[in-house]
Design a protein around this motif. Structure first.
Motif, mmCIF file in Angstrom:
data_model
loop_
_atom_site.group_PDB
_atom_site.id
_atom_site.type_symbol
_atom_site.label_atom_id
_atom_site.label_comp_id
_atom_site.label_asym_id
_atom_site.label_seq_id
_atom_site.Cartn_x
_atom_site.Cartn_y
_atom_site.Cartn_z
ATOM 1 N N GLN A 52 1.362 -1.216 0.306
ATOM 2 C CA GLN A 52 -0.239 -0.158 0.250
ATOM 3 C C GLN A 52 0.448 1.585 -0.130
ATOM 4 O O GLN A 52 0.380 2.440 -1.180
ATOM 5 N N ALA A 53 2.135 1.355 0.541
ATOM 6 C CA ALA A 53 3.236 2.178 0.785
ATOM 7 C C ALA A 53 3.035 2.451 -0.965
ATOM 8 O O ALA A 53 3.361 3.831 -1.206
ATOM 9 N N LEU A 54 3.966 1.900 -1.280
ATOM 10 C CA LEU A 54 4.284 1.918 -2.822
ATOM 11 C C LEU A 54 3.343 2.458 -3.847
ATOM 12 O O LEU A 54 3.639 3.484 -4.273
ATOM 13 N N ALA A 55 2.062 1.771 -3.482
ATOM 14 C CA ALA A 55 0.948 2.048 -4.310
ATOM 15 C C ALA A 55 0.689 3.537 -3.657
ATOM 16 O O ALA A 55 0.387 4.628 -4.731
ATOM 17 N N ASP A 56 0.489 3.969 -2.805
ATOM 18 C CA ASP A 56 0.639 5.685 -2.304
ATOM 19 C C ASP A 56 1.273 6.702 -2.943
ATOM 20 O O ASP A 56 1.553 7.439 -3.103
ATOM 21 N N LEU A 57 2.906 5.946 -2.735
ATOM 22 C CA LEU A 57 4.010 6.919 -3.501
ATOM 23 C C LEU A 57 3.404 6.910 -4.997
ATOM 24 O O LEU A 57 3.704 7.972 -5.612
ATOM 25 N N LEU A 58 3.483 5.838 -5.611
ATOM 26 C CA LEU A 58 3.160 6.098 -7.022
ATOM 27 C C LEU A 58 1.576 7.181 -7.309
ATOM 28 O O LEU A 58 2.422 7.419 -8.297
ATOM 29 N N CYS A 59 0.974 7.043 -6.485
ATOM 30 C CA CYS A 59 -0.280 8.038 -6.936
ATOM 31 C C CYS A 59 0.151 9.590 -6.738
ATOM 32 O O CYS A 59 0.183 10.473 -7.174
ATOM 33 N N LEU A 60 1.328 9.884 -5.804
ATOM 34 C CA LEU A 60 1.889 10.589 -5.877
ATOM 35 C C LEU A 60 2.604 11.582 -6.477
ATOM 36 O O LEU A 60 2.960 12.117 -7.242
ATOM 37 N N ILE A 61 3.530 10.837 -7.012
ATOM 38 C CA ILE A 61 3.969 10.597 -8.704
ATOM 39 C C ILE A 61 3.677 10.888 -9.373
ATOM 40 O O ILE A 61 3.844 11.934 -10.452
ATOM 41 N N GLY A 63 0.564 10.952 -10.124
ATOM 42 C CA GLY A 63 -1.320 11.566 -9.817
ATOM 43 C C GLY A 63 -2.213 10.540 -9.758
ATOM 44 O O GLY A 63 -2.060 9.892 -10.231
ATOM 45 N N PRO A 64 -3.496 11.739 -9.418
ATOM 46 C CA PRO A 64 -5.178 10.711 -9.320
ATOM 47 C C PRO A 64 -4.725 10.215 -10.854
ATOM 48 O O PRO A 64 -4.978 11.533 -11.650
ATOM 49 N N GLN A 65 -5.125 8.924 -10.903
ATOM 50 C CA GLN A 65 -6.289 8.500 -11.734
ATOM 51 C C GLN A 65 -7.429 7.994 -11.333
ATOM 52 O O GLN A 65 -7.412 7.720 -10.733
ATOM 53 N N PRO A 66 -8.407 8.695 -12.510
ATOM 54 C CA PRO A 66 -9.593 7.973 -12.592
ATOM 55 C C PRO A 66 -10.125 7.048 -12.236
ATOM 56 O O PRO A 66 -9.133 6.486 -13.695
ATOM 57 N N ILE A 67 -11.487 6.229 -11.346
ATOM 58 C CA ILE A 67 -10.963 5.644 -10.673
ATOM 59 C C ILE A 67 -12.695 5.232 -11.568
ATOM 60 O O ILE A 67 -13.530 5.799 -10.848
#
Length: 81
Positions: A52-61, A63-67
């Protein structure tokens, strides 16, 4: 302050809070190192948290992706797992 600077502040605050618990409340529980024993629930939780930490970091890098179909959720980042 830039948005990325704010994101880094949030990460630093999270780390500080978790670090305090690791050094105090959780330190005794970590002495056994059960999170290193394959097949234990502690190992599964550790890997889940790391994922989850890696996923959060990728999200920050990235940017938010629409789901699609998640309009009623508060977190714009894709959940891991």
């Amino acid at each position: 302050m830039s948005e990325s600077g704010f994101d880094l502040q949030i990460l630093r605050a999270r780390m500080a809070g978790i670090g305090e618990r690791l050094d105090s409340v959780w330190s005794e529980k970590l002495r056994d190192h059960r999170h290193l024993d394959r097949g234990t629930k502690e190992c599964a939780y550790w890997h889940s948290g790391y994922h989850q930490a890696l996923a959060d970091l990728l999200c920050l890098i990235e940017g938010p992706q629409p789901i699609y179909g998640s309009g009623d959720t508060s977190n714009p980042c894709r959940a891991a797992g």
